[in-house]
Design an enzyme around this catalytic site. Structure first.
Site, PDB file in Angstrom:
ATOM      1  N   SER A  52      33.403  39.483  33.358  1.00 49.50           N
ATOM      2  CA  SER A  52      33.538  40.545  34.362  1.00 49.50           C
ATOM      3  C   SER A  52      32.252  40.934  35.072  1.00 49.50           C
ATOM      4  O   SER A  52      32.294  41.688  36.042  1.00 49.50           O
ATOM      5  CB  SER A  52      34.158  41.787  33.724  1.00 49.50           C
ATOM      6  OG  SER A  52      35.469  41.526  33.320  1.00 49.50           O
ATOM      7  N   SER A  97      36.155  42.033  36.149  1.00 47.05           N
ATOM      8  CA  SER A  97      36.677  43.325  36.530  1.00 47.05           C
ATOM      9  C   SER A  97      35.659  44.229  37.239  1.00 47.05           C
ATOM     10  O   SER A  97      36.029  45.304  37.701  1.00 47.05           O
ATOM     11  CB  SER A  97      37.190  44.037  35.271  1.00 47.05           C
ATOM     12  OG  SER A  97      36.134  44.257  34.334  1.00 47.05           O
ATOM     13  N   LYS A 153      30.716  51.905  36.877  1.00 47.99           N
ATOM     14  CA  LYS A 153      32.058  51.326  36.936  1.00 47.99           C
ATOM     15  C   LYS A 153      33.084  52.332  36.409  1.00 47.99           C
ATOM     16  O   LYS A 153      32.837  53.023  35.415  1.00 47.99           O
ATOM     17  CB  LYS A 153      32.069  50.043  36.108  1.00 47.99           C
ATOM     18  CG  LYS A 153      33.342  49.228  36.156  1.00 47.99           C
ATOM     19  CD  LYS A 153      33.128  47.953  35.352  1.00 47.99           C
ATOM     20  CE  LYS A 153      34.381  47.126  35.197  1.00 47.99           C
ATOM     21  NZ  LYS A 153      34.135  45.910  34.398  1.00 47.99           N
TER      22      LYS A 153
END
Length: 472
Positions: free
Chosen positions: A171, A147, A71
């Site tokens: 997330s 996220s 990520k």
């Protein structure tokens, strides 16, 4: 290795092919690169171009040669430029590996690139101004959650079998729900969070991954679990490898279920129905199921989350190479401005609120082995529903807006319990609906046993979205 064959396998399956000599790691990596080339133009899940060569990794590790993605907001890899989803960060390269990155490398995962995330990880929508919206492979007009949205889109679309994700308010689990994946948030202290932060998001942040199968989640947790040297939190060690839990029945569990949000917001009827049907299935499987829920003060939940958000802001206020405020999105500017004005007493009050949440939830799990809730309170929303670029945001107002969409996940970040989203339903319109399962602190073994039981009872592995790597 063609894309149809590649996309059929989860990470454990790909590694087995490599070990058996049926395919080489280089052939698997080549297939992954072709899969990324095919689906990323549609889902927009990469934060930067694919690396020319995979990051160094141990070929003999338990996932040796399996393609993987990190990520964009971390964990960082030495020498790799990262952006935290922001136009305001340029040329920032990690000076060393995050502890979890080291474990990913030691496990043999071949990291090929970075996935998109909202700016500073502050949204349940992955639509940063830097890259534009990441699109849901089940319905390109809808969002992927946040996220860890880029990771979810690319795993769901068959580009990689699993990808890193982290979770400070939902997330991992929210993108899993939006995209039809398995999303495990481990217990506080289960996976490493250092070395650059000793208490990320004041204990609310957990690091792990998104997967398509429960067995991948179990095997990966075995490969990376355990605190790093000097970590503040230490989860109790598991009694046996998590992979062994896949073949062990969960026994007769005391299961609580609720579809009522602690905030009082309405829950979409389709979402509630899938959750209640899951509870009925658990009863049919022999568990004791009752309607029950922790008696939470929602003001404590929101106030406690403000501390976690302030902690996320702190590095961007103090570190060299801080972002250019003029290039930040409105929500990020508001957060940084408010965080800079917090007093020590303000912060203590927020942490006291976190403590009250933790005590209530911990006490609840002395009487139950499992709590079942929706993951999201609604279906994956259309792009633009959560706009972090609009002026006039306050931190409190933004959190209330987020929690109107996803009111169920953040509680277990504040309290520290493991929580898992499973893809147990679809809407009438064909988009995934996730169900969340939370267990007592340190009991990922319970979650994995139940998840394996449900995966067998309601298999989802053959459900693939319209945008998928092996489709023409």
């Amino acid at each position: 290795m063609d894309l149809h064959e590649y996309s059929r396998y989860d990470a454990v399956g790909l590694r087995a092919l490599i070990v058996a000599g049926e395919v080489t790691a280089a052939e698997v990596e080549s297939a992954a690169r072709r899969a990324l080339d095919r689906v990323n133009p549609e889902v927009n899940g990469l934060a930067s171009p694919v690396f020319e060569t995979a990051l160094g990794h141990a070929g003999a590790g338990p996932f040796g040669g399996v393609p993987f993605l990190l990520k964009d907001s971390g964990p960082m890899a030495e020498g790799v430029e990262f952006f935290a989803g922001s136009r305001s960060l340029r040329g920032v390269r990690a000076r060393h590996d995050h502890d979890l990155t080291r474990r990913f490398r030691a496990a043999g995962l071949a990291v090929l690139g970075l996935t998109t995330a909202p700016e500073l990880g502050l949204s349940y929508a992955t639509e940063p101004a830097r890259t534009g919206p990441t699109r849901n492979p089940w319905d390109l007009a809808r969002g992927v959650g946040g996220s860890s949205g880029g990771a979810a889109a690319l795993v769901a679309a068959g580009a990689v079998p699993m990808a890193h994700a982290n979770d400070s308010a939902g997330s991992v689990r929210i993108p899993a729900s939006c995209c039809g994946l398995v999303g495990l948030k481990p217990s506080r202290g289960r996976t490493p969070t250092g070395p650059d932060s000793g208490d990320p998001a004041f204990g609310a942040l957990a690091e792990f991954a998104l997967t398509r199968t429960v067995r991948d989640a179990a095997h990966l947790l075995d490969a990376v679990q355990g605190p790093g040297v000097g970590d503040k939190y230490t989860a109790p060690p598991p009694p046996r490898p998590y992979a062994d839990e896949l073949g062990i029945g969960p026994g007769r569990l005391r299961v609580a279920v609720t579809v009522r949000a602690w905030s009082g917001v309405a829950v979409d009827p389709e979402v509630a129905e899938v959750t209640l049907k899951t509870a009925e299935l658990l009863a049919e499987l022999g568990h004791d199921v009752t309607e029950a829920s922790p008696a939470l003060d929602w003001e404590d939940v929101v106030h406690g989350t403000e501390a976690a958000e302030a902690a996320i802001a702190a590095p961007f206020l103090t570190a060299p190479g801080r972002p250019d405020p003029a290039r930040l999105e409105a929500v990020s500017r508001a957060l940084l401005a408010e965080a800079a004005e917090l007093s020590a007493l303000d912060l203590v009050a927020m942490l006291d609120a976190q403590n009250r949440v933790s005590r209530v939830v911990g006490a609840f799990f002395t009487g139950y082995d499992l709590l079942v809730t929706p993951t999201l309170g609604e279906l994956p929303p259309p792009h633009g529903t959560l706009s972090s670029g609009e002026e006039g945001h306050t931190l409190r107002g933004w959190l209330e807006k987020l929690f109107a969409h996803g009111p169920f996940t953040v509680v277990f970040n504040l309290a520290g319990q493991p929580a898992l989203s499973l893809p147990l339903g679809h809407s009438v319109g064909g988009v995934p609906i996730g169900v969340q399962f939370a267990a007592p602190y340190g009991r990922e073994d319970v979650l994995i046993r139940v998840a394996a039981q449900l995966e067998e009872a309601v298999p989802w592995r053959d459900r693939i979205p319209p945008c998928f790597a092996s489709k023409p």
